[in-house]
Design a protein around this motif. Structure first.
Motif: not given
Length: 128
Positions: A1-5, A44-53, A55-58
């Motif tokens: 799944t994206s963001g994890q692999c 509430v603050p956004p849930i996704q950290h820029p580093l995860l963004t 990583r997903i793009e990579q």
């Protein structure tokens, strides 16, 4: 799944394997725009950290193919220039006759929610 692999994709590519990334949302840019809207609604603050963004793009770039769950999700990738041959739809199999119909008693009507209390999980849709 994206963001994890990302590491798994890289290792598979080193071994000469073809890779498929399972993307369970829209393209991350569209998904994050929707999440931002929900975050603003509930203050509430956004849930996704820029580093995860990043990583997903990579992962998007590293994978040979991207599996998405719907044509609208596929279109979010095509709109960003992804090759139509790289993005395919494989909807999750749901056999509706196997899901029993629930007819709650009219009084009291109780709704239960099990999940994270964040806009991405759609609990607000249940409330609405």
């Amino acid at each position: 799944t994206s963001g994890q692999c990302l590491e798994s994709l890289e290792k598979a590519k080193q071994c000469g394997a073809r890779t498929i990334l399972d993307v369970i949302t829209l393209h991350n840019d569209d998904f994050q725009a929707a999440m931002q809207q929900g975050a603003r609604r509930f203050s509430v603050p956004p849930i996704q950290h820029p580093l995860l963004t990043k990583r997903i793009e990579q992962e998007y770039e590293k994978a040979d193919l991207l599996r998405v769950m719907s044509t609208p999700a596929r279109n979010t990738f095509l709109a960003r220039g992804f090759s139509p041959s790289r993005v395919f739809v494989a909807a999750p199999p749901v056999d509706l006759p196997d899901i029993p119909e629930n007819r709650p008693e009219p009084d009291p009507f109780i709704i239960s929610y099990v999940g994270l209390l964040e806009p991405a999980k759609g609990f607000h849709l249940l409330i609405d």
